[in-house]
Design a protein around this motif. Structure first.
Motif, PDB file in Angstrom:
ATOM      1  N   ARG A  22      -4.285   8.589   6.987  1.00  0.00           N
ATOM      2  CA  ARG A  22      -5.046   8.129   5.780  1.00  0.00           C
ATOM      3  C   ARG A  22      -4.117   8.259   4.571  1.00  0.00           C
ATOM      4  NH1 ARG A  22      -7.732   3.735   4.336  1.00  0.00           N
ATOM      5  NH2 ARG A  22      -8.392   4.069   2.024  1.00  0.00           N
ATOM      6  N   PHE A  69      -5.079   2.074  12.217  1.00  0.00           N
ATOM      7  CA  PHE A  69      -5.572   0.836  12.578  1.00  0.00           C
ATOM      8  C   PHE A  69      -5.310  -0.301  11.826  1.00  0.00           C
ATOM      9  CE2 PHE A  69      -8.602   3.411   9.790  1.00  0.00           C
ATOM     10  CZ  PHE A  69      -8.443   2.556   8.638  1.00  0.00           C
ATOM     11  N   CYS A  70      -4.466  -0.137  10.957  1.00  0.00           N
ATOM     12  CA  CYS A  70      -3.836  -1.136  10.133  1.00  0.00           C
ATOM     13  C   CYS A  70      -2.737  -2.026  10.794  1.00  0.00           C
ATOM     14  CB  CYS A  70      -3.711  -0.671   8.925  1.00  0.00           C
ATOM     15  SG  CYS A  70      -2.967  -1.779   7.447  1.00  0.00           S
ATOM     16  N   PHE A  76      -4.643  -5.201   1.389  1.00  0.00           N
ATOM     17  CA  PHE A  76      -3.908  -4.190   0.930  1.00  0.00           C
ATOM     18  C   PHE A  76      -4.551  -3.352  -0.240  1.00  0.00           C
ATOM     19  CE2 PHE A  76      -0.901  -6.706   3.326  1.00  0.00           C
ATOM     20  CZ  PHE A  76      -0.530  -5.867   4.158  1.00  0.00           C
ATOM     21  N   THR A  77      -3.629  -2.976  -1.109  1.00  0.00           N
ATOM     22  CA  THR A  77      -4.331  -2.059  -2.296  1.00  0.00           C
ATOM     23  C   THR A  77      -4.119  -2.721  -3.628  1.00  0.00           C
ATOM     24  OG1 THR A  77      -3.585   0.000  -0.882  1.00  0.00           O
ATOM     25  CG2 THR A  77      -4.056   0.431  -3.121  1.00  0.00           C
ATOM     26  N   CYS A  85       0.841  -1.360  -0.136  1.00  0.00           N
ATOM     27  CA  CYS A  85      -0.112  -0.099  -0.107  1.00  0.00           C
ATOM     28  C   CYS A  85       0.998   1.335   0.017  1.00  0.00           C
ATOM     29  CB  CYS A  85      -1.177  -0.130   1.128  1.00  0.00           C
ATOM     30  SG  CYS A  85      -1.941   1.282   1.530  1.00  0.00           S
ATOM     31  N   GLY A 124       1.202   3.640   7.645  1.00  0.00           N
ATOM     32  CA  GLY A 124      -0.320   3.108   7.265  1.00  0.00           C
ATOM     33  C   GLY A 124      -1.050   3.474   7.829  1.00  0.00           C
ATOM     34  N   CYS A 125      -2.495   3.313   7.805  1.00  0.00           N
ATOM     35  CA  CYS A 125      -3.630   4.003   8.631  1.00  0.00           C
ATOM     36  C   CYS A 125      -3.333   3.316   9.969  1.00  0.00           C
ATOM     37  CB  CYS A 125      -4.841   3.581   7.980  1.00  0.00           C
ATOM     38  SG  CYS A 125      -5.231   3.830   6.468  1.00  0.00           S
ATOM     39  N   ASN A 144       0.481   3.822   1.348  1.00  0.00           N
ATOM     40  CA  ASN A 144       0.594   4.403   2.754  1.00  0.00           C
ATOM     41  C   ASN A 144       1.338   3.764   3.731  1.00  0.00           C
ATOM     42  OD1 ASN A 144      -0.444   6.283   4.399  1.00  0.00           O
ATOM     43  ND2 ASN A 144      -1.981   5.289   5.110  1.00  0.00           N
ATOM     44  N   ILE A 145       1.832   2.654   3.176  1.00  0.00           N
ATOM     45  CA  ILE A 145       2.888   1.833   4.133  1.00  0.00           C
ATOM     46  C   ILE A 145       4.273   1.878   3.487  1.00  0.00           C
ATOM     47  CG2 ILE A 145       3.498  -0.674   4.622  1.00  0.00           C
ATOM     48  CD1 ILE A 145       0.249  -1.225   4.705  1.00  0.00           C
ATOM     49  N   ARG A 175      -7.470   2.123  -2.809  1.00  0.00           N
ATOM     50  CA  ARG A 175      -7.401   3.490  -2.341  1.00  0.00           C
ATOM     51  C   ARG A 175      -7.878   4.280  -3.524  1.00  0.00           C
ATOM     52  NH1 ARG A 175      -4.173   4.931   2.370  1.00  0.00           N
ATOM     53  NH2 ARG A 175      -3.457   6.560   0.895  1.00  0.00           N
TER      54      ARG A 175
HETATM   55  S1  SF4 Z   1      -5.615   0.204   5.972  1.00  0.00           S
HETATM   56 FE1  SF4 Z   1      -5.594  -0.388   3.699  1.00  0.00          FE
HETATM   57  S2  SF4 Z   1      -5.214   1.952   3.108  1.00  0.00           S
HETATM   58 FE2  SF4 Z   1      -4.758   1.840   5.159  1.00  0.00          FE
HETATM   59  S3  SF4 Z   1      -2.533   1.266   5.424  1.00  0.00           S
HETATM   60 FE3  SF4 Z   1      -3.953  -0.466   5.662  1.00  0.00          FE
HETATM   61  S4  SF4 Z   1      -3.522  -1.260   3.700  1.00  0.00           S
HETATM   62 FE4  SF4 Z   1      -3.221   0.826   3.499  1.00  0.00          FE
END
Ligand code: SF4
Length: 317
Positions: A179, A45-46, A108-109, A31, A42-43, A33-34, A139
């Motif tokens: 996010r 909560f991820c 993931f994405t 992702c 990442g997010c 974001n990672i 995403r």
């Molecule tokens: S929740 Fe989804 S968008 Fe957010 S960091 Fe994890 S994989 Fe990426």
């Protein structure tokens, strides 16, 4: 009594029979974001390796990146598609007698990879017995016109869904959960996907940090305006080894309680126009990785309470 327009009912109406999703978890996807492209960690909560290094394997790992065509994992990934699809579709067929399935690229994405890899994996899934289409979780900052146009092409023959994480329409909330994109970005790509004719599902979370009830319902209301065809709603729960778990332990985050969640969920369902289906009404995790809230541990109980609350409002789930 009014029937909630679930995705199951949507499929039965469209295909005259049940269609189930077969979740696939393909190695090598990550992702932006990672991996540091948008952010790291990442997010909040991820559960991912960048926050929880003890999850990472000591060996060098390869991750897909849309900017490079390199993919030494392709053969392995294709095999994973075949094996995972076969195991789950056979189990579902045996248990429920279902014959039609959507391959669900879930973890993931799933558009964050070179286009040739995406084509190879999606098309391998579509070749599997009973597979009538795809559902692709991604995403909004990880799609391109090239990918969307390719999905539009597939949609001439197959049932194609693209699923975007909306989470909240409030940018201050999106910042708090790290996010990595704003609400405008989600709106733009949902509207773009819709204008090309794709089926779009939006993913919304209730109980995000510092959100009040109005903010949560605003997110549902706005998402409807953006043109989504289907929605997934679930409560934010805290998983161990995440940034959110740290906040929770420090007393900086309090999860939503079940009564509030169900009240907002019912409000949201009442708000949905008759053409918008609902794909998910809650989520939970029944193992040791759940830190809080306790009510998210037992999905069966959650569903019992949700059905009862809906019934009080004249709805059958
Ligand atoms: S929740 Fe989804 S968008 Fe957010 S960091 Fe994890 S994989 Fe990426």
């Amino acid at each position: 009594m009014k029937k909630v327009f679930t995705i199951g009912r949507y499929f039965r109406k469209k295909f005259g029979e049940d269609v189930y999703k077969v979740p696939l978890n393909i190695q090598g996807f990550t992702c932006p974001n990672i991996d540091g492209t948008v952010a790291k960690g990442g997010c909040t909560f991820c559960l991912n390796e960048s926050f929880s290094p003890n999850l990472a394997k000591p060996s060098k790992k390869f991750y897909l990146n849309p900017k490079s065509n390199e993919n030494p994992l392709l053969e392995k990934q294709l095999e994973q598609v075949r094996i995972q699809y076969s195991a789950t579709s056979k189990r579902l067929a045996g248990k429920y007698g279902v014959k039609k399935f959507l391959a669900y690229f879930q973890s993931f994405t799933n558009t964050y990879a070179p286009i040739d890899t995406l084509k190879a994996l999606y098309e391998e899934a579509l070749r599997q017995p009973g597979c009538i289409g795809l559902s692709i979780g991604t995403r909004s900052d990880s799609v391109t016109d090239e990918v969307l146009d390719y999905l539009v092409e597939l949609s001439q023959k197959y049932e194609i869904w693209i699923e975007y994480g909306i989470q909240s329409i409030y940018d201050e909330t999106l910042e708090k959960i790290n996010r990595g994109h704003d609400s405008e970005n989600v709106k733009r790509w949902i509207e773009r996907s819709k204008s090309k004719g794709l089926n779009v599902c939006g993913h919304v979370i209730f109980g995000l940090p510092d959100e009040n009830e109005k903010m949560m319902l605003d997110t549902v209301r706005e998402s409807i305006k953006w043109g989504i065809d289907s929605i997934k709603i679930h409560p934010l729960y805290v998983v161990k080894n995440t940034a959110l778990a740290v906040d929770y332990i420090k007393g900086k985050f309090e999860p939503i309680d079940e009564d509030t969640y169900i009240k907002l969920l019912v409000e949201s369902i009442k708000m949905l126009p008759s053409n918008i289906s609902i794909q998910r009404v809650t989520a939970g995790i029944g193992d040791d990785s759940l830190l809080a809230p306790e009510w998210c541990r037992n999905k069966h109980k959650q569903m019992k309470h949700i059905r009862a609350a809906l019934k009080d409002e004249g709805y059958i789930y």
